[in-house]
Write an enzyme that holds these catalytic residues in place. Structure first.
Site, PDB file in Angstrom:
ATOM      1  N   ASP A  48       0.845  -1.200   0.000  1.00  0.00           N
ATOM      2  CA  ASP A  48       0.000   0.000   0.000  1.00  0.00           C
ATOM      3  C   ASP A  48       0.878   1.247   0.000  1.00  0.00           C
ATOM      4  O   ASP A  48       1.707   1.445   0.894  1.00  0.00           O
ATOM      5  CB  ASP A  48      -0.892  -0.007   1.243  1.00  0.00           C
ATOM      6  N   TYR A  53       2.887   9.855  -0.121  1.00  0.00           N
ATOM      7  CA  TYR A  53       4.002   9.198   0.563  1.00  0.00           C
ATOM      8  C   TYR A  53       5.324   9.457  -0.145  1.00  0.00           C
ATOM      9  O   TYR A  53       6.389   9.241   0.426  1.00  0.00           O
ATOM     10  CB  TYR A  53       3.786   7.679   0.640  1.00  0.00           C
ATOM     11  N   LYS A  82      -2.966   5.901  -4.023  1.00  0.00           N
ATOM     12  CA  LYS A  82      -4.035   6.842  -3.702  1.00  0.00           C
ATOM     13  C   LYS A  82      -3.794   8.205  -4.340  1.00  0.00           C
ATOM     14  O   LYS A  82      -2.650   8.668  -4.433  1.00  0.00           O
ATOM     15  CB  LYS A  82      -4.144   7.021  -2.185  1.00  0.00           C
ATOM     16  N   HIS A 114      -7.663   9.588  -1.557  1.00  0.00           N
ATOM     17  CA  HIS A 114      -7.008   9.511  -0.257  1.00  0.00           C
ATOM     18  C   HIS A 114      -7.737  10.278   0.844  1.00  0.00           C
ATOM     19  O   HIS A 114      -7.704   9.894   2.016  1.00  0.00           O
ATOM     20  CB  HIS A 114      -5.580  10.051  -0.384  1.00  0.00           C
TER      21      HIS A 114
END
Length: 288
Positions: A48, A53, A82, A114
């Site tokens: 994930d 990120y 996301k 997200h």
């Protein structure tokens, strides 16, 4: 897709592993490679990530290098990413395309919105509903083109979910939210069950703060397991998918050992009784 560990069937007949490696705060090519290597060795088949990120490229690189090493192919792993809040609305198409390019894996198994809000807008701004509706239409297009095998949302409230379910052509396959014994999310779970949406947990350890909870420690001692394993097992024993994250190979391996023991019904109830509505992460309830 090989399935060495239990999975859940999504509402579009796609299998998603119950256990995945979360990569939030996993930075740098070396650390990402090491964590992914340990995860694949330990039997993880789901990973994930997210645009925010900033490690999609590192994850994609690690998987392209490591899948052959472990005798696996692209079809053997389940990748989630996301759409970032900055790309909500008119920028959604570019955001989706960038995630595909960064990962470099041909397609994404599950792509989520997200956050229900838009970066730069107040939480109460009435453009937020319009923007996420526009984003969902883009996700539906990528889904219809086979670039995303499933689509869903993250951090949506009951109200956000009801709004989406009224207007969507393709229903969300997954809702990913904060979930642990102190935050049972019963209303959301009930809605997901009725509408056939897979409920997936993040922050199962309460950002680490639940690892020292006396009830968790007592049950861990009784089971001969770590507090983290107890918290994760409590979720998967309810068929809720989890995404433990770590950059330490031994911890990755340890967190993956969830399917060779059971928590008693009494201890499951003791853990659930900790529910007090406490959130350790962000709160989407104020987003219009």
């Amino acid at each position: 897709m090989t399935d060495p560990q239990p999975s859940v069937l999504l509402n579009n007949d796609i299998q998603m592993p119950l256990l995945g490696l979360g990569t939030f705060r996993l930075q740098g090519q070396e650390d990402t490679y090491s964590a992914v290597d340990a995860a694949l060795k330990a039997g993880y088949r789901a990973f994930d990530t997210a645009a925010v990120y900033r490690n999609e490229a590192h994850l994609g690189h690690a998987l392209r290098c490591l899948l052959p090493k472990h005798g696996l192919s692209r079809e053997d792993v389940f990748i989630t990413s996301k759409l970032g809040p900055k790309d909500q609305g008119s920028k959604a198409r570019n955001g989706c395309q960038k995630s595909l390019e960064q990962l470099g894996l041909g397609y994404i198994d599950l792509y989520l919105i997200h956050w229900p809000g838009t970066q730069g807008l107040p939480v109460g701004d009435k453009r937020n509903p319009e923007n996420r509706a526009q984003s969902w239409r883009v996700l539906e297009e990528f889904y219809s083109e086979g670039k995303f095998r499933a689509i869903g949302v993250s951090n949506y409230t009951v109200e956000h979910m009801q709004e989406l379910l009224k207007s969507c052509k393709v229903p969300p396959a997954v809702l990913q939210v904060e979930f642990h014994p102190k935050l049972l999310q019963n209303d959301l779970r009930g809605l997901c069950k009725i509408r056939g949406v897979c409920f997936q947990a993040y922050s199962s350890l309460g950002t680490g703060l639940l690892l020292s909870n006396p009830v968790v420690l007592e049950i861990a001692k009784e089971c001969g397991r770590t507090p983290a394993q107890v918290l994760l097992r409590w979720a998967v024993q309810q068929s809720i998918a989890v995404l433990p994250k770590s950059s330490q190979p031994e911890r990755v391996k340890e967190n993956g050992r969830l399917f060779d023991f059971e928590i008693s019904e009494e201890d499951m109830e003791r853990l659930s009784a900790l529910d007090c509505g406490e959130k350790f992460c962000w709160d989407p309830t104020q987003v219009s």
